[in-house]
Design a protein around this motif. Structure first.
Motif, PDB file in Angstrom:
ATOM      1  N   UNK A 163      18.718  36.271  34.914  1.00 21.85           N
ATOM      2  CA  UNK A 163      17.912  37.170  35.753  1.00 21.85           C
ATOM      3  C   UNK A 163      16.440  37.089  35.377  1.00 21.85           C
ATOM      4  N   UNK A 164      16.164  36.962  34.077  1.00 23.33           N
ATOM      5  CA  UNK A 164      14.768  36.798  33.646  1.00 23.33           C
ATOM      6  C   UNK A 164      14.180  35.543  34.269  1.00 23.33           C
ATOM      7  N   UNK A 165      14.934  34.454  34.243  1.00 27.04           N
ATOM      8  CA  UNK A 165      14.417  33.198  34.773  1.00 27.04           C
ATOM      9  C   UNK A 165      14.189  33.277  36.284  1.00 27.04           C
ATOM     10  N   UNK A 166      15.108  33.916  36.970  1.00 24.42           N
ATOM     11  CA  UNK A 166      15.045  33.940  38.435  1.00 24.42           C
ATOM     12  C   UNK A 166      14.095  34.995  38.987  1.00 24.42           C
ATOM     13  N   UNK A 167      14.031  36.170  38.335  1.00 24.02           N
ATOM     14  CA  UNK A 167      13.362  37.295  38.987  1.00 24.02           C
ATOM     15  C   UNK A 167      12.257  37.971  38.194  1.00 24.02           C
ATOM     16  N   UNK A 168      12.225  37.804  36.882  1.00 26.59           N
ATOM     17  CA  UNK A 168      11.249  38.555  36.082  1.00 26.59           C
ATOM     18  C   UNK A 168       9.827  38.043  36.290  1.00 26.59           C
ATOM     19  N   UNK A 169       8.878  38.977  36.256  1.00 25.59           N
ATOM     20  CA  UNK A 169       7.471  38.617  36.314  1.00 25.59           C
ATOM     21  C   UNK A 169       6.978  38.086  34.976  1.00 25.59           C
ATOM     22  N   UNK A 170       7.746  38.357  33.916  1.00 24.98           N
ATOM     23  CA  UNK A 170       7.352  37.893  32.585  1.00 24.98           C
ATOM     24  C   UNK A 170       7.642  36.401  32.448  1.00 24.98           C
ATOM     25  N   UNK A 171       6.664  35.677  31.954  1.00 31.05           N
ATOM     26  CA  UNK A 171       6.793  34.226  31.843  1.00 31.05           C
ATOM     27  C   UNK A 171       7.549  33.796  30.586  1.00 31.05           C
ATOM     28  N   UNK A 172       7.546  34.650  29.569  1.00 34.18           N
ATOM     29  CA  UNK A 172       8.131  34.282  28.282  1.00 34.18           C
ATOM     30  C   UNK A 172       9.179  35.301  27.850  1.00 34.18           C
ATOM     31  N   UNK A 173      10.111  34.830  27.001  1.00 33.94           N
ATOM     32  CA  UNK A 173      11.134  35.724  26.466  1.00 33.94           C
ATOM     33  C   UNK A 173      11.541  35.233  25.074  1.00 33.94           C
ATOM     34  N   UNK A 174      11.937  36.174  24.215  1.00 32.48           N
ATOM     35  CA  UNK A 174      12.468  35.858  22.892  1.00 32.48           C
ATOM     36  C   UNK A 174      13.993  35.868  22.937  1.00 32.48           C
ATOM     37  N   UNK A 175      14.614  34.797  22.466  1.00 27.95           N
ATOM     38  CA  UNK A 175      16.052  34.806  22.221  1.00 27.95           C
ATOM     39  C   UNK A 175      16.216  34.724  20.715  1.00 27.95           C
ATOM     40  N   UNK A 176      16.716  35.802  20.135  1.00 28.09           N
ATOM     41  CA  UNK A 176      16.785  35.923  18.680  1.00 28.09           C
ATOM     42  C   UNK A 176      18.233  35.820  18.214  1.00 28.09           C
TER      43      UNK A 176
END
Length: 327
Positions: free
Chosen positions: A11-24
């Motif tokens: 969902x982050x990839x498809x719809x979020x306005x945020x360009x970056x994300x942390x996968x911890x």
């Protein structure tokens, strides 16, 4: 990875306005948490840049994508980069030469022993940021400040993270090995364990080996200098379960090709050469191959911030496991 977290990433990839994300997640987690997203982008004829320090012959995401039928993959062996393929694999230095644009960039800080520090990672991602639509920092710590974090517990791996035992001493560590460490060694030998004994330099390595054999002659047949025997012989000895083997080295590495869980002793863990990044990888390395984790002993004169942060990280990863209901 649980379905809700997999959907959160998609969902982050498809719809979020945020360009970056942390996968911890924990070191050596593998590529299961990011595999579905890479597959999705490639199926949609998108382009992926995957940055990793893995051996180019053993990059996990390459194996996974080829198994799924994707052949448009470029794995770079030198500084020249062929960016014509859909999936481009490169290391840190090669990534600094990237010129093309990508739909997805993944910086894999999980599946290889850490060479670069967090500020270096941030610098590289900042360089690539304008050339991609989305970027994932796949790491054991948060890289992007103020961005969402998807926390992935050690699902699918056995046991918990080995929380290090910190052994403080007033002794000169260039000359002596404390009784507490000697007692651990006797126990490891009795249990026929494989021991990775890491020293700060070659001079200390030789002094430690001489000191151990001097105080107990029975240890002499168990101690091997990795520089002298080489990694091929070391690998063969790791397959010998009839006796204990103590491998002494000043090479800061995880020896991940040795098919055994190590009991790990870090002699002089408060030295400047050790940061929490290497130390937490060694904690995970002690449980890399089978269900019975080894011990991680950090021998020092002073407890540094890096040692404290390593303990905090190990406890955090275990707490995430408990909170998620894994047993």
């Amino acid at each position: 990875m649980k379905t809700e977290k997999r959907m959160q990433l998609l969902n982050w990839y498809e719809a979020s306005q945020e360009k970056a994300i942390n996968m911890k997640t924990v070191p050596y987690m593998g590529i299961e948490p990011v595999k579905d997203l890479v597959e999705k982008v490639l199926k949609e004829n998108g382009r992926v840049l995957y940055i990793t320090g893995e051996d180019k012959e053993k990059v996990l995401i390459v194996r996974a994508m080829r198994y799924l039928g994707f052949e448009s993959i470029s794995v770079h062996q030198d500084m020249e980069i062929n960016e014509k393929e859909s999936l481009v694999i490169c290391d840190y230095l090669q990534a600094l030469r990237v010129r093309e644009e990508y739909d997805l960039v993944i910086y894999d800080d999980v599946n290889s022993f850490p060479i670069h520090k967090k500020p270096e990672m941030q610098h590289l991602i900042g360089f690539i940021f304008p050339r991609c639509r989305k970027v994932v920092a796949y790491s054991f710590e948060s890289v992007f400040m103020g961005m969402d974090i998807i926390e992935i517990p050690m699902e699918g791996k056995s046991g918990f993270v080995s929380e290090p035992r910190v052994l403080e001493t007033r002794l000169n560590l260039e000359e002596f090995v404390p009784t507490s460490v000697y007692e651990y060694l006797l126990w490891f030998v009795f249990e026929k364990k494989k021991v990775l004994f890491i020293t700060t330099n070659k001079k200390v390595k030789k002094k430690v080996a001489r000191f151990l054999t001097k105080i107990d002659e029975s240890l002499e047949s168990c101690i091997y200098d990795v520089d002298e025997i080489g990694t091929k012989t070391m690998k063969e000895l790791c397959r010998d379960h009839t006796k204990s083997h103590i491998f002494i080295t000043d090479n800061l590495d995880d020896y991940v090709d040795m098919e055994t869980n190590f009991e790990i002793i870090i002699h002089g863990a408060d030295a400047n050469r050790y940061s929490y990044r290497e130390l937490i990888f060694l904690c995970l390395r002690s449980g890399y191959y089978d269900e019975l984790n080894g011990e991680v002993l950090m021998l020092c004169q002073n407890v540094t911030r890096d040692i404290e942060k390593t303990r905090d990280l190990a406890r955090h990863f275990n707490k995430v496991l408990w909170d998620e209901g894994f047993e």
